[in-house]
Design an enzyme around this catalytic site. Structure first.
Site, PDB file in Angstrom:
ATOM      1  N   HIS A 141       0.818  -1.221   0.000  1.00 53.34           N
ATOM      2  CA  HIS A 141       0.000   0.000   0.000  1.00 53.34           C
ATOM      3  C   HIS A 141       0.848   1.265   0.000  1.00 53.34           C
ATOM      4  O   HIS A 141       0.347   2.347  -0.296  1.00 53.34           O
ATOM      5  CB  HIS A 141      -0.931  -0.005   1.213  1.00 53.34           C
TER       6      HIS A 141
ATOM      7  N   ASP B 265       3.389   9.453  -0.606  1.00 55.15           N
ATOM      8  CA  ASP B 265       2.234   8.628  -0.230  1.00 55.15           C
ATOM      9  C   ASP B 265       2.038   7.561  -1.301  1.00 55.15           C
ATOM     10  O   ASP B 265       2.197   7.843  -2.497  1.00 55.15           O
ATOM     11  CB  ASP B 265       0.975   9.521  -0.174  1.00 55.15           C
TER      12      ASP B 265
HETATM   13  C1  GDG Z   1      -2.219   3.748   3.260  1.00 55.22           C
HETATM   14  C2  GDG Z   1      -1.197   4.433   2.348  1.00 55.22           C
HETATM   15  C3  GDG Z   1      -2.854   4.335   0.492  1.00 55.22           C
HETATM   16  C4  GDG Z   1      -8.587   9.786   7.782  1.00 55.22           C
HETATM   17  N1  GDG Z   1      -8.936  10.468   8.897  1.00 55.22           N
HETATM   18  C5  GDG Z   1     -10.134   9.963   9.277  1.00 55.22           C
HETATM   19  C6  GDG Z   1     -10.502   8.951   8.386  1.00 55.22           C
HETATM   20  N2  GDG Z   1      -9.544   8.867   7.471  1.00 55.22           N
HETATM   21  C7  GDG Z   1      -9.603   7.926   6.342  1.00 55.22           C
HETATM   22  C8  GDG Z   1      -9.628   8.674   5.018  1.00 55.22           C
HETATM   23  C9  GDG Z   1      -9.133   7.583   4.076  1.00 55.22           C
HETATM   24  C10 GDG Z   1      -8.169   6.797   4.967  1.00 55.22           C
HETATM   25  O1  GDG Z   1      -8.483   7.102   6.320  1.00 55.22           O
HETATM   26  C11 GDG Z   1      -6.730   7.233   4.740  1.00 55.22           C
HETATM   27  O2  GDG Z   1      -6.312   6.674   3.560  1.00 55.22           O
HETATM   28  P1  GDG Z   1      -5.073   7.281   2.771  1.00 55.22           P
HETATM   29  O3  GDG Z   1      -4.982   6.571   1.500  1.00 55.22           O
HETATM   30  O4  GDG Z   1      -5.272   8.743   2.570  1.00 55.22           O
HETATM   31  O5  GDG Z   1      -3.770   7.130   3.702  1.00 55.22           O
HETATM   32  P2  GDG Z   1      -3.142   5.987   4.708  1.00 55.22           P
HETATM   33  O6  GDG Z   1      -3.942   5.837   5.930  1.00 55.22           O
HETATM   34  O7  GDG Z   1      -1.736   6.443   4.940  1.00 55.22           O
HETATM   35  O8  GDG Z   1      -3.182   4.622   3.883  1.00 55.22           O
HETATM   36  C12 GDG Z   1      -1.906   5.242   1.281  1.00 55.22           C
HETATM   37  C13 GDG Z   1      -3.765   3.553   1.434  1.00 55.22           C
HETATM   38  O9  GDG Z   1      -3.019   2.858   2.417  1.00 55.22           O
HETATM   39  C14 GDG Z   1      -4.605   2.548   0.670  1.00 55.22           C
HETATM   40  O10 GDG Z   1      -3.810   1.711  -0.118  1.00 55.22           O
HETATM   41  O11 GDG Z   1      -3.656   5.149  -0.359  1.00 55.22           O
HETATM   42  O12 GDG Z   1      -0.972   5.825   0.394  1.00 55.22           O
HETATM   43  O13 GDG Z   1      -0.314   5.261   3.112  1.00 55.22           O
HETATM   44  O14 GDG Z   1     -10.172   6.721   3.699  1.00 55.22           O
HETATM   45  O15 GDG Z   1     -10.925   9.150   4.760  1.00 55.22           O
HETATM   46  N3  GDG Z   1     -11.663   8.249   8.478  1.00 55.22           N
HETATM   47  C15 GDG Z   1     -12.498   8.554   9.502  1.00 55.22           C
HETATM   48  N4  GDG Z   1     -12.178   9.534  10.413  1.00 55.22           N
HETATM   49  C16 GDG Z   1     -11.028  10.267  10.348  1.00 55.22           C
HETATM   50  O16 GDG Z   1     -10.779  11.151  11.170  1.00 55.22           O
HETATM   51  N5  GDG Z   1     -13.659   7.896   9.613  1.00 55.22           N
END
Ligand code: GDG
Length: 462
Positions: free
Chosen positions: A156, A364
């Site tokens: 990821h 990221d």
């Molecule tokens: C890893 C990789 C890759 C965030 N704050 C809250 C919340 N979130 C949710 C977001 C989004 C998820 O968490 C975060 O996903 P991301 O992709 O932005 O980043 P990582 O957590 O670092 O994830 C990344 C991912 O895996 C998938 O392969 O894209 O690059 O680092 O869905 O909305 N959700 C809630 N409350 C929050 O305060 N409910």
């Protein structure tokens, strides 16, 4: 169809969708579509020596099997090798790497424990899909225990160039472990290219069209599968009556006309300090924005026991305090910084009610927030996405305003451009972005990966 077994460090609570993150939704969908088993850590830490049987829960066609971790395993495997070595190195942050010999032992030990605990639940014709950097040696461990079925792996986070990866102790061993999977999935073409450099330049391995690889006397296949979101589900969530009320409430309560939003886990890879500095620069350089524009930054708590995360938390508190101290007025707070998690449906409403989405990580793997922001917008009056050139999503989402997250001045200019962008241009950019995230959604991601993992084409080196 074979049963799907998903293995990841954490297993999401599928009974609580309002807290589910993007990955949990994507994997939950895959399991809901074909049924299966999800195995991993339950998030609890127990005293050394405690013997706990795995907790098995079944709901419909999905069974989850979870187990806690001991304090030592948590310190060495999770906080140690996974998050103080692999996470910073794979995100190109060698300055934040902290290695101790026992971390590597803990990493190997927990992967072996996972294989032991998983073994009684596996059937001969299962198809196994392992997720992320915590579990790179898992296929090797399962092979040692005699498992011959297909095992796929999806990374990821980014895969760094060989010179950077070299800073992870025993990187050759890590790559040789990757070769025990039948299929290795990366987020982007850039990650795949970095892996190819390692295999071809470093190991003098063979790499054929379609990503079939031979190295270390092993054969496998590597390809990129950009992860996506469940677009319609997130869109619907941003358009409920409750969401409308939430947006109207915000517009009444906050006097600013333009809302800028940033949402992420509090992590040093997400570029939060530069983002706050850029917002401050925007107010300084374009003072018309004073009392008209505000930034809401939600930074949900993450890995609070790891030292580098304590430092970044302090830095952000100081920076947001400084900006508010400098610019705030009786009736206007420029930065609303929240170090807590917000329910997913509220996030969807906040995205729709914000005219600018700021997604500016320093590095990221993909970044699902960028896709969620686009999914939530009103197509006839959409907001503008500002996107770092160093996130995987930038390979697909070129119609966003692309910025260098190290360049504070350029980010401030991009914010000004976003705030003043004519409707026609916003509509055009939004339509193109929405088309892309719909084409590469969560279903496309999991189906394309699982289809290839199950096909006879993989592992055939020309
Ligand atoms: C890893 C990789 C890759 C965030 N704050 C809250 C919340 N979130 C949710 C977001 C989004 C998820 O968490 C975060 O996903 P991301 O992709 O932005 O980043 P990582 O957590 O670092 O994830 C990344 C991912 O895996 C998938 O392969 O894209 O690059 O680092 O869905 O909305 N959700 C809630 N409350 C929050 O305060 N409910």
């Amino acid at each position: 169809m074979s049963r799907l077994v998903v293995v990841s460090n954490r297993v999401a609570d599928l009974s609580n969708p309002s807290q589910a993150d993007g990955l949990a939704v994507g994997l939950g969908d895959a399991l809901a579509a074909r049924g299966g088993l999800w195995f991993g850590w339950d998030g609890n830490v127990v005293k050394q020596g405690t013997r706990v049987a795995p907790n098995v829960t079944t709901s419909g066609d999905i069974t989850t099997v979870t187990l806690p971790m001991t304090v030592k395993d948590y310190d060495e495997f999770y906080a140690g090798y996974s998050n103080a070595v692999l996470w910073p190195v794979f995100h190109y942050r060698l300055d934040l790497e902290h290695f101790e010999e026992q971390y590597l032992r803990g990493y190997k030990r927990v992967n072996s424990k996972f294989a032991d605990a998983l073994k009684p639940f596996l059937k001969d014709d299962d198809i196994i899909w392992v997720h992320d950097y915590h579990l790179i040696p898992l296929a090797a461990e399962l092979r040692k225990r005699g498992f011959r079925q297909r095992i796929g792996f999806f990374l990821h986070i980014p895969f760094p160039p060989p010179d950077i990866l070299a800073a992870a102790p025993q990187h050759e061993w890590l790559v040789s472990c990757l070769m025990d999977f039948d299929l290795i999935g990366f987020q982007t073409k850039g990650d795949l290219t970095n892996f190819r450099h390692y295999i071809v330049d470093q190991l003098k391995g063979q790499w054929s069209n379609g990503g079939a690889i031979a190295a270390y006397g092993k054969r496998t296949t590597a390809q990129c599968f950009p992860i996506g979101i469940n677009v319609e589900n997130f869109r619907d969530m941003s358009r409920t009556e409750q969401a409308d009320e939430q947006i109207a409430f915000l517009q009444r309560r906050l006097i600013a006309r333009t809302h800028i939003i940033g949402v992420e886990r509090l992590d040093y890879t997400k570029g939060l300090p530069s983002r706050l500095k850029a917002f401050s620069r925007l107010l300084e350089k374009y003072p018309d924005n004073i009392k008209r524009v505000s930034l809401m930054q939600i930074a949900s708590p993450s890995r609070e026991q790891v030292e580098a995360y304590i430092d970044i938390k302090e830095e952000l508190e100081a920076l947001s305090g400084k900006i508010n101290g400098t610019f705030a007025d009786f009736d206007w707070t420029p930065v609303r910084y929240m170090n807590r998690s917000v329910p997913r449906d509220i996030l969807a409403a906040l995205f729709r009610g914000s005219q600018v989405g700021l997604v500016t990580p320093l590095r990221d793997g993909m970044n699902l927030v960028a896709k969620e922001y686009v999914a939530a917008q009103d197509d006839d009056n959409p907001g503008v996405l500002i996107l770092s050139e160093f996130v995987g999503a930038a390979e697909q989402m070129q119609e966003a305003l692309i910025v260098n997250p190290y360049n504070v001045e350029q980010m401030a200019e991009a914010m000004q451009r976003a705030i003043t962008m004519p409707l026609e241009e916003r509509v055009e950019r939004q339509a193109a972005l929405l088309k892309t995230i719909r084409a590469y959604d969560a279903r496309h991601w999991q189906q394309s990966f699982l289809e290839l993992l199950g096909s006879p084409r993989i592992g055939l080196v020309a």
